[in-house]
Design an enzyme around this catalytic site. Structure first.
Site, PDB file in Angstrom:
ATOM      1  N   HIS A 207      17.075  32.278  95.852  1.00 59.94           N
ATOM      2  CA  HIS A 207      17.423  33.355  96.753  1.00 59.94           C
ATOM      3  C   HIS A 207      17.410  32.718  98.141  1.00 59.94           C
ATOM      4  CE1 HIS A 207      18.281  36.211  93.466  1.00 59.94           C
ATOM      5  NE2 HIS A 207      16.884  36.107  93.130  1.00 59.94           N
TER       6      HIS A 207
ATOM      7  N   LEU B 151      31.897  40.621 115.201  1.00 60.48           N
ATOM      8  CA  LEU B 151      32.058  40.486 113.874  1.00 60.48           C
ATOM      9  C   LEU B 151      30.974  41.533 113.396  1.00 60.48           C
ATOM     10  CD1 LEU B 151      32.405  39.095 110.995  1.00 60.48           C
ATOM     11  CD2 LEU B 151      30.453  37.955 111.418  1.00 60.48           C
TER      12      LEU B 151
ATOM     13  N   ASP C  99      26.733  35.288  94.140  1.00 62.83           N
ATOM     14  CA  ASP C  99      26.134  35.320  92.822  1.00 62.83           C
ATOM     15  C   ASP C  99      25.842  33.884  92.727  1.00 62.83           C
ATOM     16  OD1 ASP C  99      25.549  35.909  90.329  1.00 62.83           O
ATOM     17  OD2 ASP C  99      27.550  36.134  89.533  1.00 62.83           O
TER      18      ASP C  99
ATOM     19  N   ARG D 197      15.322  43.918  87.905  1.00 64.03           N
ATOM     20  CA  ARG D 197      14.853  42.504  87.764  1.00 64.03           C
ATOM     21  C   ARG D 197      13.263  42.669  87.867  1.00 64.03           C
ATOM     22  NH1 ARG D 197      18.855  38.450  90.357  1.00 64.03           N
ATOM     23  NH2 ARG D 197      20.760  39.412  89.415  1.00 64.03           N
TER      24      ARG D 197
ATOM     25  N   SER E  52      22.007  45.283  94.498  1.00 62.63           N
ATOM     26  CA  SER E  52      22.669  46.260  94.054  1.00 62.63           C
ATOM     27  C   SER E  52      21.770  47.477  93.482  1.00 62.63           C
ATOM     28  CB  SER E  52      23.555  45.869  92.727  1.00 62.63           C
ATOM     29  OG  SER E  52      22.719  45.526  91.617  1.00 62.63           O
TER      30      SER E  52
ATOM     31  N   ARG F 161      13.267  30.887  90.450  1.00 67.67           N
ATOM     32  CA  ARG F 161      14.458  31.580  90.934  1.00 67.67           C
ATOM     33  C   ARG F 161      14.393  32.212  92.499  1.00 67.67           C
ATOM     34  NH1 ARG F 161      17.865  34.053  87.517  1.00 67.67           N
ATOM     35  NH2 ARG F 161      18.111  35.886  89.054  1.00 67.67           N
TER      36      ARG F 161
ATOM     37  N   ARG G  33      33.912  39.561  87.707  1.00 69.33           N
ATOM     38  CA  ARG G  33      33.708  40.805  87.835  1.00 69.33           C
ATOM     39  C   ARG G  33      33.508  41.375  89.121  1.00 69.33           C
ATOM     40  NH1 ARG G  33      30.735  38.639  84.000  1.00 69.33           N
ATOM     41  NH2 ARG G  33      28.949  38.670  85.087  1.00 69.33           N
TER      42      ARG G  33
HETATM   43  C1  FPP Z   1      22.629  37.270  92.556  1.00 71.25           C
HETATM   44  O1  FPP Z   1      22.470  36.094  92.000  1.00 71.25           O
HETATM   45  C2  FPP Z   1      22.204  37.305  93.857  1.00 71.25           C
HETATM   46  C3  FPP Z   1      21.453  38.524  94.166  1.00 71.25           C
HETATM   47  C4  FPP Z   1      21.107  39.479  93.224  1.00 71.25           C
HETATM   48  C5  FPP Z   1      20.836  38.535  95.620  1.00 71.25           C
HETATM   49  C6  FPP Z   1      21.783  37.963  96.661  1.00 71.25           C
HETATM   50  C7  FPP Z   1      20.837  37.819  97.629  1.00 71.25           C
HETATM   51  C8  FPP Z   1      20.627  36.750  98.618  1.00 71.25           C
HETATM   52  C9  FPP Z   1      21.617  35.759  98.695  1.00 71.25           C
HETATM   53  C10 FPP Z   1      19.503  36.415  99.389  1.00 71.25           C
HETATM   54  C11 FPP Z   1      19.165  38.037  99.873  1.00 71.25           C
HETATM   55  C12 FPP Z   1      19.832  38.151 101.270  1.00 71.25           C
HETATM   56  C13 FPP Z   1      19.568  39.009 102.290  1.00 71.25           C
HETATM   57  C14 FPP Z   1      20.098  39.001 103.731  1.00 71.25           C
HETATM   58  C15 FPP Z   1      18.431  39.915 101.826  1.00 71.25           C
HETATM   59  P1  FPP Z   1      21.610  35.985  90.645  1.00 71.25           P
HETATM   60  O2  FPP Z   1      20.147  35.720  90.816  1.00 71.25           O
HETATM   61  O3  FPP Z   1      22.019  36.901  90.019  1.00 71.25           O
HETATM   62  O4  FPP Z   1      22.115  34.681  90.048  1.00 71.25           O
HETATM   63  P2  FPP Z   1      22.379  34.210  88.738  1.00 71.25           P
HETATM   64  O5  FPP Z   1      23.324  35.164  88.126  1.00 71.25           O
HETATM   65  O6  FPP Z   1      22.773  32.963  88.569  1.00 71.25           O
HETATM   66  O7  FPP Z   1      20.901  34.380  88.082  1.00 71.25           O
END
Ligand code: FPP
Length: 248
Positions: A38, A132, A21, A72, A66, A34, A195
């Site tokens: 990522h 792993l 997160d 989004r 998720s 954003r 959470r």
């Molecule tokens: C939450 O941060 C993160 C996600 C919804 C995506 C997690 C994905 C990655 C780390 C990259 C993808 C990896 C692979 C292997 C596909 P957020 O965007 O909700 O952050 P925020 O709460 O600060 O807005």
């Protein structure tokens, strides 16, 4: 790889799960889009996979997308799907040589075809990995997973394959997408949140939680060590009493 019994409780974290997160907040703080958050999140993931292997963690499960993330903007969903393909393209040979087996949980069949194909390719190429297991939770939601298991068991009862009384914790676990994984010992959530956000709700029953203010793109091996150190200090009682209290 055969998973250890779900009742065998290791002193060290053998299964670490991470809610990755804070990518969006990281980007906003840097004045970047954003998508850049990522991208940096994927770099953090690459480093943590290597660090986990060195620390002899056996299972690393990461929440990458998720069932709720479809809400989004389409452009952000597309970026995340592209990053998945790029991650496998860039990492598969190293994962293979490091003995890391790539796996996935979630409704993979609902992902774009390019992601499904790439995942199948990555999983096939790394299937012999024994050091792993890296499980990507993709289009994953724990409530949906539990409902899926309940439906499968209801069908099994209706068709006479199993009696209602035979449905135990272990039988239920065996109908979840994580049936080949031990329950997580430690769940890490960066960005200061506590959470679970629909991640591994059943499996987290006795997991230790760890949260840090650090945002996922800045989560590095030093942060992983802090989480593992905190885990090592926890007194895991599983509903019993502490060992130090057993003589009093
Ligand atoms: C939450 O941060 C993160 C996600 C919804 C995506 C997690 C994905 C990655 C780390 C990259 C993808 C990896 C692979 C292997 C596909 P957020 O965007 O909700 O952050 P925020 O709460 O600060 O807005």
């Amino acid at each position: 790889m055969s998973a250890p019994s779900k009742t065998e409780r290791p002193a060290v974290a053998q299964h670490v799960a991470i809610i990755m997160d804070g990518n969006g907040r990281w980007a906003r703080r840097q004045g970047l889009p954003r998508a850049e958050g990522h991208r940096r999140g994927v770099l953090a993931l690459k480093d943590i996979v290597k660090a986990a292997k060195v620390r002899q963690i056996k299972y690393l499960t990461v929440y990458a997308f998720s069932t709720e993330n479809w809400r989004r903007p389409q452009a952000e969903v597309d970026v995340l799907m592209d990053l998945l393909v790029e991650f496998i393209n860039s990492e598969v040979s190293e994962l293979k040589s490091e003995g890391v087996r790539l796996d996935a949980i979630g409704h993979i069949e609902e992902l774009p075809a390019r992601c499904q194909e790439k995942l199948a390719e990555g999983m096939a190429a790394t299937r012999m990995g024994r050091n792993l297991v890296l499980t990507l939770a993709l289009n994953y939601g724990a409530r949906r997973e539990i409902v899926d298991a309940a439906r499968a068991l209801a069908d099994a009862v209706r068709s006479g394959q199993i009696e209602t009384q035979e449905i135990t914790d272990a039988v239920f676990s065996a109908h979840l997408s994580t049936k080949d994984l031990p329950d997580p010992d430690l769940i890490i959530r960066p960005s200061g949140e506590w959470r679970l956000s629909n991640f591994l709700l059943w499996q987290a029953a006795y997991a230790e939680m760890y949260s840090t203010e650090v945002l996922w793109p800045d989560f590095d091996e030093k942060e992983l060590d802090l989480a593992l150190d905190a885990f090592a200090q926890r007194d895991r009682r599983y509903g019993a009493i502490s060992r130090t209290d057993q003589t009093s």
